[in-house]
Scaffold this motif. Structure first.
Motif, PDB file in Angstrom:
ATOM      1  N   GLU A  26      70.353  58.168 -25.034  1.00 52.01           N
ATOM      2  CA  GLU A  26      69.882  58.397 -23.669  1.00 52.01           C
ATOM      3  C   GLU A  26      68.501  57.779 -23.503  1.00 52.01           C
ATOM      4  N   ALA A  27      68.251  57.224 -22.326  1.00 51.03           N
ATOM      5  CA  ALA A  27      66.925  56.698 -22.000  1.00 51.03           C
ATOM      6  C   ALA A  27      66.804  56.581 -20.486  1.00 51.03           C
ATOM      7  N   VAL A  28      65.571  56.604 -20.019  1.00 47.89           N
ATOM      8  CA  VAL A  28      65.287  56.351 -18.604  1.00 47.89           C
ATOM      9  C   VAL A  28      64.927  54.876 -18.491  1.00 47.89           C
ATOM     10  N   ILE A  29      65.644  54.174 -17.616  1.00 46.48           N
ATOM     11  CA  ILE A  29      65.369  52.749 -17.410  1.00 46.48           C
ATOM     12  C   ILE A  29      64.764  52.548 -16.022  1.00 46.48           C
ATOM     13  N   ASP A  30      64.031  51.468 -15.879  1.00 46.98           N
ATOM     14  CA  ASP A  30      63.339  51.170 -14.627  1.00 46.98           C
ATOM     15  C   ASP A  30      64.228  50.348 -13.688  1.00 46.98           C
ATOM     16  N   ARG A  31      65.296  50.988 -13.247  1.00 46.34           N
ATOM     17  CA  ARG A  31      66.223  50.390 -12.286  1.00 46.34           C
ATOM     18  C   ARG A  31      66.769  51.512 -11.398  1.00 46.34           C
ATOM     19  N   PRO A  32      67.011  51.230 -10.125  1.00 45.43           N
ATOM     20  CA  PRO A  32      67.673  52.228  -9.276  1.00 45.43           C
ATOM     21  C   PRO A  32      69.089  52.502  -9.794  1.00 45.43           C
ATOM     22  N   VAL A  33      69.613  53.663  -9.490  1.00 41.54           N
ATOM     23  CA  VAL A  33      70.920  54.059 -10.013  1.00 41.54           C
ATOM     24  C   VAL A  33      72.019  53.072  -9.620  1.00 41.54           C
ATOM     25  N   ALA A  34      71.989  52.532  -8.412  1.00 37.18           N
ATOM     26  CA  ALA A  34      73.024  51.578  -7.986  1.00 37.18           C
ATOM     27  C   ALA A  34      73.024  50.334  -8.868  1.00 37.18           C
ATOM     28  N   GLU A  35      71.852  49.889  -9.247  1.00 35.48           N
ATOM     29  CA  GLU A  35      71.732  48.708 -10.109  1.00 35.48           C
ATOM     30  C   GLU A  35      72.204  49.012 -11.530  1.00 35.48           C
ATOM     31  N   ALA A  36      71.818  50.167 -12.059  1.00 32.84           N
ATOM     32  CA  ALA A  36      72.269  50.564 -13.402  1.00 32.84           C
ATOM     33  C   ALA A  36      73.789  50.711 -13.427  1.00 32.84           C
ATOM     34  N   TRP A  37      74.346  51.318 -12.394  1.00 33.47           N
ATOM     35  CA  TRP A  37      75.801  51.495 -12.289  1.00 33.47           C
ATOM     36  C   TRP A  37      76.501  50.128 -12.284  1.00 33.47           C
ATOM     37  N   ALA A  38      75.985  49.198 -11.505  1.00 34.84           N
ATOM     38  CA  ALA A  38      76.590  47.865 -11.409  1.00 34.84           C
ATOM     39  C   ALA A  38      76.559  47.127 -12.747  1.00 34.84           C
ATOM     40  N   MET A  39      75.574  47.438 -13.581  1.00 33.16           N
ATOM     41  CA  MET A  39      75.492  46.787 -14.895  1.00 33.16           C
ATOM     42  C   MET A  39      76.678  47.162 -15.781  1.00 33.16           C
ATOM     43  N   TRP A  40      77.319  48.282 -15.538  1.00 32.57           N
ATOM     44  CA  TRP A  40      78.461  48.730 -16.337  1.00 32.57           C
ATOM     45  C   TRP A  40      79.796  48.598 -15.609  1.00 32.57           C
ATOM     46  N   THR A  41      79.764  48.355 -14.308  1.00 33.64           N
ATOM     47  CA  THR A  41      81.011  48.394 -13.548  1.00 33.64           C
ATOM     48  C   THR A  41      81.391  47.075 -12.889  1.00 33.64           C
ATOM     49  N   THR A  42      80.618  46.026 -13.132  1.00 32.53           N
ATOM     50  CA  THR A  42      80.972  44.700 -12.623  1.00 32.53           C
ATOM     51  C   THR A  42      80.919  43.706 -13.782  1.00 32.53           C
ATOM     52  N   GLU A  43      81.739  42.685 -13.691  1.00 30.12           N
ATOM     53  CA  GLU A  43      81.757  41.670 -14.741  1.00 30.12           C
ATOM     54  C   GLU A  43      80.415  40.949 -14.824  1.00 30.12           C
ATOM     55  N   GLU A  44      79.810  40.673 -13.682  1.00 31.32           N
ATOM     56  CA  GLU A  44      78.488  40.038 -13.665  1.00 31.32           C
ATOM     57  C   GLU A  44      77.444  40.955 -14.304  1.00 31.32           C
ATOM     58  N   GLY A  45      77.469  42.217 -13.931  1.00 31.74           N
ATOM     59  CA  GLY A  45      76.496  43.169 -14.457  1.00 31.74           C
ATOM     60  C   GLY A  45      76.616  43.378 -15.948  1.00 31.74           C
ATOM     61  N   ASP A  88      81.529  57.450  -8.674  1.00 32.46           N
ATOM     62  CA  ASP A  88      80.631  56.397  -8.220  1.00 32.46           C
ATOM     63  C   ASP A  88      79.158  56.732  -8.485  1.00 32.46           C
ATOM     64  N   GLU A  89      78.506  55.835  -9.209  1.00 37.81           N
ATOM     65  CA  GLU A  89      77.077  55.917  -9.549  1.00 37.81           C
ATOM     66  C   GLU A  89      76.705  57.167 -10.343  1.00 37.81           C
ATOM     67  N   ARG A  90      77.683  57.829 -10.979  1.00 33.78           N
ATOM     68  CA  ARG A  90      77.404  59.032 -11.774  1.00 33.78           C
ATOM     69  C   ARG A  90      78.048  58.985 -13.159  1.00 33.78           C
ATOM     70  N   LEU A  91      79.323  58.568 -13.239  1.00 34.58           N
ATOM     71  CA  LEU A  91      80.085  58.705 -14.480  1.00 34.58           C
ATOM     72  C   LEU A  91      81.078  57.569 -14.640  1.00 34.58           C
ATOM     73  N   LEU A  92      81.141  57.027 -15.844  1.00 32.68           N
ATOM     74  CA  LEU A  92      82.163  56.065 -16.224  1.00 32.68           C
ATOM     75  C   LEU A  92      82.674  56.494 -17.593  1.00 32.68           C
ATOM     76  N   SER A  93      83.959  56.807 -17.686  1.00 32.09           N
ATOM     77  CA  SER A  93      84.571  57.224 -18.948  1.00 32.09           C
ATOM     78  C   SER A  93      85.671  56.232 -19.281  1.00 32.09           C
ATOM     79  N   ILE A  94      85.610  55.666 -20.486  1.00 31.75           N
ATOM     80  CA  ILE A  94      86.544  54.611 -20.881  1.00 31.75           C
ATOM     81  C   ILE A  94      87.011  54.818 -22.311  1.00 31.75           C
ATOM     82  N   THR A  95      88.129  54.173 -22.639  1.00 29.89           N
ATOM     83  CA  THR A  95      88.514  54.084 -24.044  1.00 29.89           C
ATOM     84  C   THR A  95      87.733  52.915 -24.630  1.00 29.89           C
ATOM     85  N   TRP A  96      87.503  52.965 -25.942  1.00 27.90           N
ATOM     86  CA  TRP A  96      86.691  51.927 -26.578  1.00 27.90           C
ATOM     87  C   TRP A  96      87.332  51.505 -27.881  1.00 27.90           C
TER      88      TRP A  96
END
Length: 167
Positions: A26-45, A88-96
């Motif tokens: 866990e860590a606090v990053i200097d990005r708004p939640v929408a941007e952090a979410w997009a980093m894990w939920t879009t191919e570009e991100g 949306d913008e709260r939780l992403l659960s995946i198999t790995w």
């Protein structure tokens, strides 16, 4: 009779969960939640830590991360994995999937849950929990492999320090 059964059941549940291995970062990053979410939920991100991916953002959708996109099928990365749940913008659960070179455990999928919590307007607490581990052999090797990686990956989400570039 019920009073004796309930404490035994609670004890068994506590004992079983005490044996479950999980990696948590866990860590606090200097990005708004929408941007952090997009980093894990879009191919570009997701390019912040893998050169290619395939994301179908819906329950049951594919969530494949390709660390070696030019490798043969089955050796590219987290192939055959999918989305279990999302909020949306709260939780992403995946198999790995585990690393391709760990043939003993590669066919077994683990669970990865990423949570996003806004901390002010331009910061987000990102939490990762990786569980579903077996024990012994390559299970232990894979667990040891991922322990330092998840904190490092969250660190990679931090934006570059613009102050250093202007000096």
């Amino acid at each position: 009779m019920r009073l004796l059964f309930l404490p035994a059941l609670l004890l068994a549940t506590a004992s079983a969960s005490a044996n479950e291995r999980a990696i948590e970062a866990e860590a606090v990053i200097d990005r708004p939640v929408a941007e952090a979410w997009a980093m894990w939920t879009t191919e570009e991100g997701l390019s912040f830590f893998a050169p290619a991916s395939l994301i179908e953002l819906e329950p049951g959708g594919r969530y494949e991360v390709y660390f070696a996109p030019d490798a043969p099928q089955g050796m590219r990365g987290s192939e055959g994995t999918h989305i279990l749940a999302l909020q949306d913008e709260r939780l992403l659960s995946i198999t790995w999937a585990l690393p391709p070179y760990m043939a003993e455990v590669r066919p077994h999928l683990t669970h990865l849950t990423i949570r996003f919590e806004p901390v002010g307007e331009n910061q987000t607490r990102v939490s990762i929990r990786h569980d579903g581990w077996g024990e012994g052999g390559q299970w232990d090797d894979a667990y040891a492999y991922f322990q330092p990686n998840w904190p490092a990956i969250i660190g990679m989400m931090q934006p570059a320090d613009d102050a250093d570039e202007s000096e």
